[in-house]
Design an enzyme around this catalytic site. Structure first.
Site, PDB file in Angstrom:
ATOM      1  N   GLY A 450      30.213  38.763  41.891  1.00  0.00           N
ATOM      2  CA  GLY A 450      31.528  38.847  41.170  1.00  0.00           C
ATOM      3  C   GLY A 450      32.493  37.828  41.556  1.00  0.00           C
ATOM      4  O   GLY A 450      32.539  37.434  42.716  1.00  0.00           O
ATOM      5  N   GLY A 455      39.414  35.858  45.261  1.00  0.00           N
ATOM      6  CA  GLY A 455      37.896  35.151  46.029  1.00  0.00           C
ATOM      7  C   GLY A 455      36.756  35.530  44.942  1.00  0.00           C
ATOM      8  O   GLY A 455      36.588  36.123  43.977  1.00  0.00           O
ATOM      9  N   ASP A 563      46.757  44.966  39.609  1.00  0.00           N
ATOM     10  CA  ASP A 563      45.836  44.419  38.813  1.00  0.00           C
ATOM     11  C   ASP A 563      44.717  45.193  38.587  1.00  0.00           C
ATOM     12  O   ASP A 563      43.439  45.080  38.955  1.00  0.00           O
ATOM     13  CB  ASP A 563      45.121  42.970  39.632  1.00  0.00           C
ATOM     14  CG  ASP A 563      44.411  42.219  38.649  1.00  0.00           C
ATOM     15  OD1 ASP A 563      44.659  42.368  37.534  1.00  0.00           O
ATOM     16  OD2 ASP A 563      43.670  41.333  39.045  1.00  0.00           O
TER      17      ASP A 563
END
Length: 726
Positions: A450, A455, A563
Site C-alpha cells: 500500500g 508513505g 483522512d
C-alpha cells in the site's frame, strides 16, 4: 459492570424457633456489642466472620472479614467513613426487622432500611451471587450519564471459584494456583496494581497468585518521592540517593527526604551529585537536544524550581531538567545519569541510604587512585613503580575513551540512536528497530502492500516470525515533534485501530512498524468484484465508528484522524475494521519543500466543507468523512465520481450530491421502496432493510454542511449497535 458480591445477611424462617448460639446468628431484638470479642457471627463453612473490627485506637467498623486470615482481612464494612466508639456502640436487629448500627450516644450510624416484621433472625452466609450494579439497570441504556460508552463492551466481569477472571470484552486471566478449594480476593492495592491474593488456611497468610504489573518498578512512585526503585531485584529494592534519607524506614513507600534545605537564599551555591543508570520519569521542566553537559547543568542552576537534571551523551546530548523527583528507577542498561542539585558545603555521606539487597547508587565522593600505601614514603622515597603503573593504566583508559567517542559520534551506531530516541517513549511497549533489521524483515522493501500521502507500506516478517506492515515515511518532521506524535500513537490501543509495534529513527530513515492486517483495505473489498456482503458491511461500519469514537472521546490524547477513507480502513481475518494512519497527519513536515503550512489535509471527496472555508478544524471533520464512507458502503460506488445531471445540459454534480438530493426527496415522499433504490444492486436485495435505513440516515446526518448538525461518533456507535438485525 458485573462483580461478585457477598450476600451479607439473609433474613430467614418466619416465626421459626432456634436454639443456635449467638455465634451462628443474631436473634430479633438482640445486639452485638463492640466491647465483647465473643460477639461475632460466623458463616456456616467458617469462611467469613462479622463483628466489630478495631482498626485504630477507639475506632471500630462493623465489618465482615476472612475468618482464617491472620490479619483478619476485611471484605466489607458498614461504616467505613464513620467509625464508632469502642465503648457502648452496638449493632441491633430491631423488632421491626431493621438492622441498625448505633454509636455510644445512641446516634444512628448505619442501617439496612428494611422493616419486615416476618424477620426472626439474621445469618451471615457464604453464598455468592452475581448482580449487575453499574450502569444502573434503573436508567436503561443511558450509560453516557455515567461517563461511559456502552459500545466498549467491557460492561461486566467476575471471577469464579477456580480463580479465573473473565470479562465481557474478552479479557481473561487466572490465578497461578488455579483450582477449587482456595479462598481468593481481587484487590486494587495502594500502589495502583491489581492483584489476586490466595489464602493459606493453615498459616492465615495471603500470597499473590496474579498481578497486572509483574515488574514492581514499573509501578510509578512505588518507592515514594525521591526514592529509587532498582530493576532486576525480587522483591524490588528501594534506595535513597546521595544527600537524602528515609522518611520512615518501616514504610519505604513514603520515600526519601533531603538532608539539606532546598529553600536557601539566592546566594546559595550548588553542586551536583551523580547517580549512574538512573532516571526519574516525568516532571520535566524542559527537554533539550544537542546540548553540552555544561549547558544542561547551567539550565538547572539557573532555575530555582530545578531539583536535578538528567543527561545522556549517546550520539547527541539530551538534557531533562526535573522539577520534582517521583517515579525513580535504576536499570543497568539505562544510558543516562541523574545529577542531584545540593548546596556546596553539604556533608556528603560515603554511600547512599540503601535498603539491604539493593544495588549501590553513586555518591559524589573523593576517590583515591590505588591504595593508601602508594602515597606513603619508605625511607623518605615514594614508591614510583605504583605511580608509573597507574599512569600507564590511565593512558590506556583515555585511549579507550577516545575510540569509544569516535564510534559514538562518527560511527554508524543505530542501536544507540534508537535508545536515545526511545527514551521519549520509555513508558510505552514499543521496541526500537534498526534500519538494517527492517531491511532484512522486508527483504529490502520488496513487497509493497500500500501507499498513501504519508508513505509506502511494505510487508515484512520479524525475527520472532511476526508478520508486520512497515510504513516508510516520506517527508516527516524532525526532532521532538516526530517523537511527540509517535508517542501519542503508541499510547493508543483499541481493537478497531491498527496497533503499532515499534519504530525506527536513523538519520533520514523514519519508519513505523504495525501489525499486519490480512484482508486488505476496505476499498479493495468494496469497489471490486470481491465485494463485501451486507452483514460484513454493517459490521465494518460499526467498527469504524467505534475506532473514531475512541480517538475522539476516550484515548489519553484526543486525536483527529483528518483522512478517513476506505483506503485507510483495513480488515482483519474476521472482517473487523481497523483504522490505519491515525495521528500521522500531524507528522507531516511543516514548511518543507513538498508541503504548505496551511495545506488542506485529507482526500478529495471525503473532506468536510470547513477545510475549504478556513474554519477551525474539530473532530466533526472525521464525522463528515465517516458519513461519506458509510454511504459508499451502502451504495457500493465511489461517491466522489462526477455524473451528468439529467436534463441539465452539461452541468455536473458528484455522486454524493446526487445521492443526497435523491435520498432527501424520496424519504420526504415517504416512498416505501426508496432504500432499495440506494443500496448496492450487486447485493441482489439480500440485506437488512432496518439496518440499511439506519445506516443511510446516519450517513446523511454525518455529511451535513453545518458541522453543528452532525452527530458525535459516540452517538453514532450507540445508534448502530442498537439496530438489531431483522
Amino acid at each position: 459492570m458485573k462483580k461478585t458480591l457477598l450476600l451479607l445477611f439473609c433474613c430467614l424462617m418466619k416465626f421459626s424457633s432456634s436454639k443456635n448460639s449467638l455465634q451462628d446468628h443474631l436473634r430479633r431484638g438482640s445486639s452485638l456489642s463492640v466491647g465483647d470479642d465473643s460477639h461475632l457471627i460466623t458463616s456456616p463453612d467458617k469462611t467469613f466472620t462479622c463483628g466489630f473490627y478495631g482498626f485504630q485506637t477507639n475506632a471500630y467498623w462493623f465489618a465482615i472479614w476472612f475468618t482464617n486470615s491472620k490479619d483478619r482481612t476485611v471484605v466489607w464494612t458498614a461504616n467505613r467513613n464513620k467509625p464508632v466508639n469502642g465503648h457502648g456502640s452496638k449493632l441491633t436487629l430491631q423488632t421491626n426487622g431493621a438492622m441498625v448500627l448505633t454509636d455510644v450516644d445512641g446516634m444512628f450510624v448505619w442501617g439496612t432500611n428494611t422493616t419486615s416484621t416476618d424477620v426472626n433472625r439474621a445469618v451471615l452466609l457464604n453464598t455468592e451471587i452475581s448482580s449487575v450494579y453499574w450502569p444502573s439497570p434503573d436508567v436503561g441504556f443511558d450509560v453516557f450519564r455515567y461517563g461511559r460508552t456502552s459500545f466498549n463492551s467491557s460492561r461486566y466481569a467476575d471471577f469464579n471459584d477456580l480463580g479465573v477472571f473473565k470479562s465481557s470484552d474478552g479479557w481473561q486471566f487466572s490465578a497461578s494456583d488455579m483450582g477449587l478449594g482456595v479462598r481468593r480476593r481481587l484487590t486494587m492495592d495502594y500502589d495502583g496494581n491489581l492483584r489476586f491474593y490466595s489464602l493459606n488456611e493453615s498459616t492465615g497468610l495471603w500470597s499473590i497468585s496474579w498481578q497486572a504489573i509483574a515488574q514492581p518498578c514499573d509501578v510509578h512512585g512505588i518507592c515514594g518521592r525521591n526514592g529509587i526503585c532498582v530493576y532486576g531485584d525480587k522483591p524490588p529494592a528501594c534506595s535513597c540517593p546521595a544527600g537524602h534519607e528515609w522518611r520512615n524506614i518501616t514504610d519505604l513507600s513514603r520515600g526519601c527526604k533531603p538532608t539539606f534545605n532546598r529553600t536557601r537564599g539566592n546566594s546559595t551555591k550548588f553542586r551536583f551529585l551523580p547517580t549512574l543508570h538512573t532516571d526519574y520519569y516525568g516532571f520535566d521542566l524542559n527537554y533539550s537536544r544537542n546540548i553540552s553537559f555544561e549547558s544542561c547543568r547551567d539550565i538547572c542552576l539557573g532555575d530555582s524550581r530545578c531539583e536535578a537534571f538528567s543527561y545522556r551523551l549517546t550520539g547527541e546530548g539530551l538534557c531533562f531538567a526535573k522539577s520534582s523527583l517521583f517515579n525513580g528507577y535504576q536499570e543497568p542498561n539505562f544510558p543516562g545519569t541523574i545529577y542531584f542539585k545540593v548546596p556546596i558545603g553539604m556533608e556528603t555521606p560515603e554511600s547512599s541510604s540503601i535498603l539491604i539487597g539493593s544495588k549501590t547508587t553513586c555518591a559524589d565522593v573523593l576517590v583515591m587512585l590505588g591504595s593508601p600505601s602508594m602515597y606513603k614514603s619508605s625511607g623518605g622515597k615514594v614508591k614510583w613503580v605504583y605511580l608509573y603503573s597507574f599512569a600507564l593504566a590511565i593512558g590506556l583508559v583515555e585511549a579507550l575513551v577516545i575510540l569509544l567517542g569516535w564510534w559514538i559520534f562518527y560511527g554508524n551506531n543505530p542501536v544507540l540512536n534508537n535508545i536515545e530516541e526511545g527514551y521519549r517513549m520509555i513508558s510505552n511497549q514499543f521496541r526500537g528497530f534498526s534500519y538494517k533489521e527492517l531491511m532484512r524483515a522486508t527483504q529490502n522493501f520488496k513487497v509493497e502492500i500500500g501507499r498513501g500521502g504519508s508513505g509506502v507500506v511494505y510487508k515484512g516478517v520479524l525475527e520472532d516470525e511476526r508478520v508486520v506492515a512497515v510504513k516508510r515515511l516520506g517527508d516527516v518532521s524532525e526532532g521532538g515533534e516526530f517523537w511527540t506524535e509517535v508517542s501519542t500513537i503508541g499510547k493508543i490501543n483499541h481493537m478497531n485501530l491498527v496497533r503499532m509495534w515499534g519504530f525506527c529513527s536513523e538519520r533520514k530513515h523514519k519508519l513505523l512498524v504495525y501489525e499486519y492486517v490480512e484482508n486488505l483495505s476496505l476499498d479493495k473489498r468494496l469497489f471490486s468484484s470481491t465485494f463485501l456482503q451486507w452483514k460484513e458491511r454493517f459490521k465494518v461500519a460499526i467498527g469504524i465508528a467505534k475506532g473514531l469514537a475512541y480517538l475522539h472521546h476516550e484515548c489519553l490524547e484526543w486525536v483527529i484522524h483528518c483522512d478517513v477513507k476506505p483506503e485507510n480502513i483495513l480488515l482483519d481475518g474476521s472482517f473487523e475494521a481497523k483504522i490505519a494512519d491515525f495521528g500521522l497527519a500531524k507528522l507531516s513536515q511543516r514548511g518543507g519543500q513538498n508541503s504548505e503550512v496551511t495545506r488542506i489535509r485529507g482526500t478529495k471527496g471525503y473532506m468536510a466543507p470547513e477545510w475549504a472555508s478556513n474554519l477551525p478544524i474539530t473532530a466533526k471533520v472525521d464525522v463528515y468523512s465517516y458519513g461519506v464512507v458509510v454511504l459508499e458502503m451502502a451504495k457500493g460506488i465511489r461517491l466522489s465520481n462526477i455524473v451528468m445531471q439529467e436534463g441539465e445540459g452539461e452541468e455536473e454534480e458528484s455522486e454524493l450530491t446526487r445521492l443526497l438530493r435523491v435520498a432527501k426527496m424520496k424519504s420526504q415522499e415517504e416512498e416505501k421502496g426508496w432504500i432499495e433504490e440506494i443500496i448496492d444492486p450487486r447485493l441482489g436485495g439480500v440485506f437488512s432493510r432496518k439496518q440499511a435505513v439506519t445506516l443511510v440516515e446516519m450517513g446523511l446526518s454525518c455529511v451535513e454542511e453545518d458541522r453543528h448538525k452532525r452527530p458525535t461518533m459516540d452517538s453514532v456507535v450507540q445508534v448502530l449497535i442498537d439496530c438489531e438485525p431483522e
